[in-house]
Design an enzyme around this catalytic site. Structure first.
Site, PDB file in Angstrom:
ATOM      1  N   LYS A   1       0.855  -1.272  -0.175  1.00 58.94           N
ATOM      2  CA  LYS A   1      -0.142  -0.044   0.079  1.00 58.94           C
ATOM      3  C   LYS A   1       0.754   1.332  -0.186  1.00 58.94           C
ATOM      4  O   LYS A   1       1.618   1.465   0.952  1.00 58.94           O
ATOM      5  CB  LYS A   1      -1.044  -0.135   1.165  1.00 58.94           C
ATOM      6  CG  LYS A   1      -1.862   1.140   1.291  1.00 58.94           C
ATOM      7  CD  LYS A   1      -2.663   0.903   2.271  1.00 58.94           C
ATOM      8  CE  LYS A   1      -3.637   2.111   2.764  1.00 58.94           C
ATOM      9  NZ  LYS A   1      -4.506   1.931   3.923  1.00 58.94           N
TER      10      LYS A   1
ATOM     11  N   LYS B   1      -2.196  -1.528  -3.953  1.00 55.23           N
ATOM     12  CA  LYS B   1      -2.968  -0.327  -3.954  1.00 55.23           C
ATOM     13  C   LYS B   1      -2.130   0.928  -3.898  1.00 55.23           C
ATOM     14  O   LYS B   1      -1.140   1.088  -3.182  1.00 55.23           O
ATOM     15  CB  LYS B   1      -3.931  -0.433  -2.819  1.00 55.23           C
ATOM     16  CG  LYS B   1      -4.844   0.728  -2.308  1.00 55.23           C
ATOM     17  CD  LYS B   1      -5.297   0.607  -1.100  1.00 55.23           C
ATOM     18  CE  LYS B   1      -6.018   1.904  -0.601  1.00 55.23           C
ATOM     19  NZ  LYS B   1      -6.037   2.163   0.828  1.00 55.23           N
TER      20      LYS B   1
HETATM   21  C1  PBG Z   1      -7.658   2.688   5.055  1.00 56.25           C
HETATM   22  C2  PBG Z   1      -7.968   2.918   3.855  1.00 56.25           C
HETATM   23  C3  PBG Z   1      -7.895   3.831   2.930  1.00 56.25           C
HETATM   24  C4  PBG Z   1      -8.390   3.442   1.614  1.00 56.25           C
HETATM   25  C5  PBG Z   1      -8.722   2.069   1.564  1.00 56.25           C
HETATM   26  N1  PBG Z   1      -8.362   1.807   2.932  1.00 56.25           N
HETATM   27  C6  PBG Z   1      -7.347   4.974   3.004  1.00 56.25           C
HETATM   28  C7  PBG Z   1      -5.882   5.536   3.216  1.00 56.25           C
HETATM   29  O1  PBG Z   1      -5.085   4.604   3.324  1.00 56.25           O
HETATM   30  O2  PBG Z   1      -5.882   6.497   3.646  1.00 56.25           O
HETATM   31  C8  PBG Z   1      -8.272   4.179   0.125  1.00 56.25           C
HETATM   32  C9  PBG Z   1      -9.167   3.748  -0.871  1.00 56.25           C
HETATM   33  C10 PBG Z   1      -9.464   4.542  -1.904  1.00 56.25           C
HETATM   34  O3  PBG Z   1      -8.917   5.654  -1.936  1.00 56.25           O
HETATM   35  O4  PBG Z   1     -10.694   4.165  -2.493  1.00 56.25           O
HETATM   36  N2  PBG Z   1      -8.909   2.617   5.819  1.00 56.25           N
END
Ligand code: PBG
Length: 334
Positions: free
Chosen positions: A204, A257
């Site tokens: 991530k 991601k």
């Molecule tokens: C954390 C989480 C995020 C997203 C999914 N899970 C936000 C982050 O890491 O700040 C982002 C998903 C998206 O942008 O569609 N709970």
């Protein structure tokens, strides 16, 4: 169109539709990469109460939904052949420890049991993170201005157990703390939830593409940023390391991601890891397409299909996308 240019295909007009359909059918049969409704996972933002359907400005077509509306959506998802939902919660209260994340009366827990009761065949995946639940907006417990990794693991496990008790099929830790997959796996097993699977947000990145999501759930950090626990966009070897750790710790599936700026990472992880791999087509990627399409600057359907094919081509087995309902409809119509 000029008859000469189209050649033999339209010499006898009544054959034209049939020839074209056959050509498309062949193209589809020999296509190297398949995209199916069963590849898709649809994210849902759950709020407390009833009769709530609140638009999210930067995500046109996506709403924060109360359980009654979530059931309506779940019905659509099932009818379209999409196998799974990913639930995010917007809690009634936030505190420093993110206690609402494991509150059985909160939106996510109630949504899980309602969906599983009405549609037991839909797979319910829950996002497991504290940023929606903490008043400071960080993904963990903050001590002396820093996120405390091990204290966060305890709170995450409590949340994972509350999701499993409500009936979640898969929990998806997205916090990026070290050792969380092992801690959650051990905790779930100990309570008898051996069949609750873990989809780890293994790779991530610290990405600006999450902007619209943070607006949707009100989770932008009040101070600092997430760069101490999310990955640097310049790194790919680190992605392989993170993925390998999560495999070792017992993840059942892993995720990269965001998706579109990280197709090379998806490919690299695919080549090293044998677990099912998901790509998250995140909020900022969705918002850009929607904004351009609303202005008539791009062909929305073609652009989205091209993007989703690129993720599958890169090696993703599954795609989490806010476009899931549209894409499944287009695929089913063909
Ligand atoms: C954390 C989480 C995020 C997203 C999914 N899970 C936000 C982050 O890491 O700040 C982002 C998903 C998206 O942008 O569609 N709970």
């Amino acid at each position: 169109m000029n008859i000469k240019q189209t050649g033999h295909l339209i010499k006898t007009p009544k054959f034209r539709p049939r020839r074209l359909r056959a050509t498309e059918a062949i193209r589809s049969m020999v296509r190297e990469t398949k995209l199916l409704p069963s590849d898709l996972i649809y994210p849902i933002f759950a709020v407390n109460g009833t009769g709530r359907k609140e638009p999210i400005e930067p995500l046109p077509g996506i709403n924060r939904l109360s359980v009654d509306y979530i059931l309506e959506k779940a019905g659509e998802v099932r009818a379209l052949g999409i196998p799974a939902l990913l639930l995010f919660g917007i809690p009634a209260y936030k505190d420093a420890r993110g206690s609402a994340a494991s509150d059985p009366e909160e939106a996510v827990q109630r949504a899980i049991s309602a969906i599983k009761e009405r549609f037991p065949e839909i797979l319910v995946i829950t996002d497991l993170c504290l940023c929606e639940y903490t008043d400071h907006g960080h993904c963990g417990v903050v001590e002396d201005g820093r996120v405390d990794n091990d204290k966060t693991l305890e709170v995450l496990l409590e949340a994972a157990l509350s999701h499993a008790r409500a009936g979640a099929d898969i929990v998806a830790p997205s916090d990026m703390m070290d050792g969380r997959v092992a801690a959650i796996r051990a905790g779930l097993d100990q309570e008898g939830f051996c069949e609750t699977a873990i989809l780890s947000y293994a790779v991530k990145y610290a990405s600006a593409f999450y902007g619209p999501f943070r607006e949707a759930v009100g989770s932008a950090p009040r101070h600092g940023c997430r760069r101490s626990y999310q990955m640097d966009p310049g790194n790919v070897r680190e992605a392989l390391k993170e993925a390998a750790l999560d495999v070792e710790e017992g993840a059942d599936m892993i995720m990269v991601k965001p998706a579109l700026s990280y197709l090379d990472v998806i490919r690299a992880v695919r080549e090293e890891v044998n677990l099912p791999l998901a790509a998250y087509n995140v909020s900022g990627e969705y918002a850009m397409v929607k904004a351009a399409a609303e202005n008539g600057w791009i062909d929305e359907q073609k652009v989205i299909m091209e993007q989703l094919f690129s993720m599958k081509r890169a090696g993703a087995d599954l795609i989490i996308t806010y476009h899931a309902l549209d894409v499944a409809r287009w695929l089913n119509d063909f």
